[in-house]
Structure formats: C-alpha cells, structure tokens
Design an enzyme around this catalytic site. Sequence first.
Site, PDB file in Angstrom:
ATOM      1  CB  SER A 117       2.407  -2.713   2.612  1.00  0.00           C
ATOM      2  OG  SER A 117       1.764  -1.637   1.952  1.00  0.00           O
ATOM      3  CG  HIS A 124       2.024  -6.805   2.218  1.00  0.00           C
ATOM      4  ND1 HIS A 124       3.364  -6.820   1.882  1.00  0.00           N
ATOM      5  CD2 HIS A 124       1.447  -5.892   1.395  1.00  0.00           C
ATOM      6  CE1 HIS A 124       3.586  -5.954   0.901  1.00  0.00           C
ATOM      7  NE2 HIS A 124       2.447  -5.379   0.594  1.00  0.00           N
ATOM      8  CE  LYS A 182       3.165  -7.895  -1.590  1.00  0.00           C
ATOM      9  NZ  LYS A 182       2.553  -7.934  -2.935  1.00  0.00           N
TER      10      LYS A 182
END
Length: 440
Positions: free
Chosen positions: A220, A248, A280
């Site tokens: 990230s 992510h 996410k």
Amino acid sequence: MSGGLSTTARLALLARLSKRRSSEAPRPDAGSARDFTTLPGMRDFALLKAAMESLELRSPLFVAHDGLAGAHSSIEGREVINYASYNYLGLNGDPRVQEAARDAVSRYGTSPSGSRITSGERALHLELERELAALHGAEAALTFVSGHATNVTTIGHLMGPRDIVVHDAAIHNSCTEGIRLSGARRIPFAHNDMAAAEREMASARRGGQRAMLLVEGHYSMDGDIPDLARCVEIARRHDAWLMVDEAHSLGAIGPTGRGVAEAQGLDPAGVDLWMGTLSKTLSSCGGYIAARADVIDWLRHTVPGSVYSVGLAPPLAAAALAALRIFQAEPERVARLQANGAGLRDRLKARGFDTGASIGSAIVPVVLGSSLRTAKVAGALLERGVAVQTVVFPAVPEQSARLRFFLSSEHTEEDLDRTVEAVVAAVASVGRVEKLPGLG
C-alpha cells in the site's frame, strides 16, 4: 506565506514553538512515570502538530466526507475527485450490495450479539467463508471483525517466543504487531529483495523452531508486488510457512482480481496462509484467513480474535458476500481499475513525478520529500478539487513523505487528466519546501 522555510523563518518557527512550550502550564504529572509525553514518538508528534499550527497549515488528515466516498466525493459541500478511499471496484454504494445488507438486517438484526463459538452461527458467515476460500483455492476460511485484528491475532496465535518471522520491511503495522504479540524474533529484509529474504531465513533458521515468511500481495505504500514464486521457493527450502497479506490485492491484482498468485500464474496452494480484508474491494468491514481446513478449524476454536470477539455483523457479511459475487461476475471492473492505475501513473511520470515502483494498479504514490511540502501540496490539491491521502513523518522518514492515490474502476479519463493538471499546478503553487526543523 512563502513556499519554503528560510533560515530566518526556521529560527522564528523554533522560537515560537519554544515560547509556546514554556508558556504552557506545567502538567501535574510532569517528570513522573505517569507523564504521557514520555511515550515513544509523542514529542515528535507534538512538534509536528505545533509547527503546522504555527504555519497556519491545515492538517491533511481526518478530512470529513459528506456522504458516499467513491471515485468522487463531497467534502464540506464541495464535489471532489476522490483518491483517498479503497473503493477499488466502485461497489461501496452499489444498489445490489446495499440491498443485501438491508435484507440481512431484516432477517438477522444488526449484530450477532456475541462470539460465534458461544452465540451460534449465521448462515451468512459460513457462506461468505466458503466463497472466500474458493477464491484463493483454499480449503476453508475464517472471518474476523477487523482486518488489522486478523493479522494481529492470527500471527500472535500461530507463532511463539522460540519462533522466527522473516518479513518484508514494508509489511503492514498489523503484521508487525502480531509478531510482537507472539514474542517471535522479527527479522525484516529490504523491501522486495528476495535475495535478502533468503539470506535472513538461512541465517536465522534453526531446528525445532517454527518459521514464517511474511509478505504482502500489493504494497500500500509503494503500489508494487512481490516475486511470489521466489517466496514459495524460499519458504519450502527452509521448511517455513508462507503467509501473504492480500488486503490491497483482492480485486486489484491479476486478470480477474484474484490476487498476486493469479497475476503471476502460480498455484495458490503454494501459499500456506492467505489473509485479506473485507473493507476495500468487498465494500464491508473485517478480515479473513484462508488456509487448510484443519488449520481453519483449529483457529475457529482457539484464536482469541474470534473466540473472544463478537462475530462479523450480519449486514457486513452480506455486503461482502454480494460484492464478492459481483466482482467475480463483472471482471470488466478489474480491467477498468488496472487501466486507470496505469493511466494515472504514466501521466504523472510523463510530467516528471516520482511514482516509485508502482505497477500502476490500485495504488500510485507521488514522492515529494518533506512532510511540510507534502501537506501543503495536499491542501492545494483539495482547493483544486482533488482529495488524496498523505503519508508524512513519522510514518515515513522525513524526506520520503508522499501523496498516495488510490484508484477506482469508476474514475474516468477526464478525472485522470484533471488530476494530473491539478498536481502540476499544486506543486508549482507550493514550490520548494524544506523539511520541518527538528524532524527526520
């Protein structure tokens, strides 16, 4: 205000900060063991905060959004292009996801009202876990109420004081906290340097201890990915577990968004523990571990973050399950996200900006240098209608502060063009800014 800090200005700033500190009333616990300012980093934080206040510089942190934050958002009643959220595939706010959450509230209420081991299961939990496991080619999965807590409790439970964890230096805080909880020896290696990982593992590995190699699927801070095949090779050679944090990666990496194994054409069975988050791509909240069935069954019955914690709220489980099914059925969302990430990265590089090692998917950093300059540019960008995350000292060394752009499949070509022009204008308006005195 001048874009930089001259020698005179720096001395004046230090004088103001010193005067402010000396004029403050003494704390009743000053000099005692109860003095909170002795906590690590608290004095640095106070200096940074006071310096920003003295410079009348608005903090780029904790900016309040008025409503749904997707590719666009509203801040203080003003529409902005938003790069400060992890809504990678634009599913937060999707009517189908919202409907699933509403239906779950109607059937189950808003909370399971206890841990799953004592208060009972909900079909939603089991259904979500089956589909998460299948996504990673694993036998089973277990969900938790927090992504951060998932790593802390799982690593803390798996490893012990005699064990070692060899990890990428850029690994997330949740991983290092989990290692600290376990008491295992923590051995970082230079970011994405697999030769260094091999050396560290070979040097530290001893018979009779457990070992883990720990990496992320999509970092990230830098927007890059590891060499997963080398990770598998190193773990197997040294009889170590391989754990990959895909927080992510899900929805962002690989042709259909299944993560780093898919992106590199590898069998996901080479990874012992897959970790991911629901907050996410899956537009919910929480985390999960996917692994062998016997490992997951043991965790279900013993890991503190599940046994002693309330289960995932039904509407959150339902939202994640709906988002999971949508993104698998609509791979064009993944393609748009990856095109947007590459498009923004390439536009920024063409204008001379440092985007680091970003592969150009969900995460594109722009390294600007000093924390003050980065904060000022973020403020100038917001004035120009672009919201972006900042990473400043002490989260990173003072001269590697950066903006972080988190892309969405819902950003448009016009958004990308406007953003790059805004970055150029914002940086020009701020000019060169030296680091804050006393930091770094």
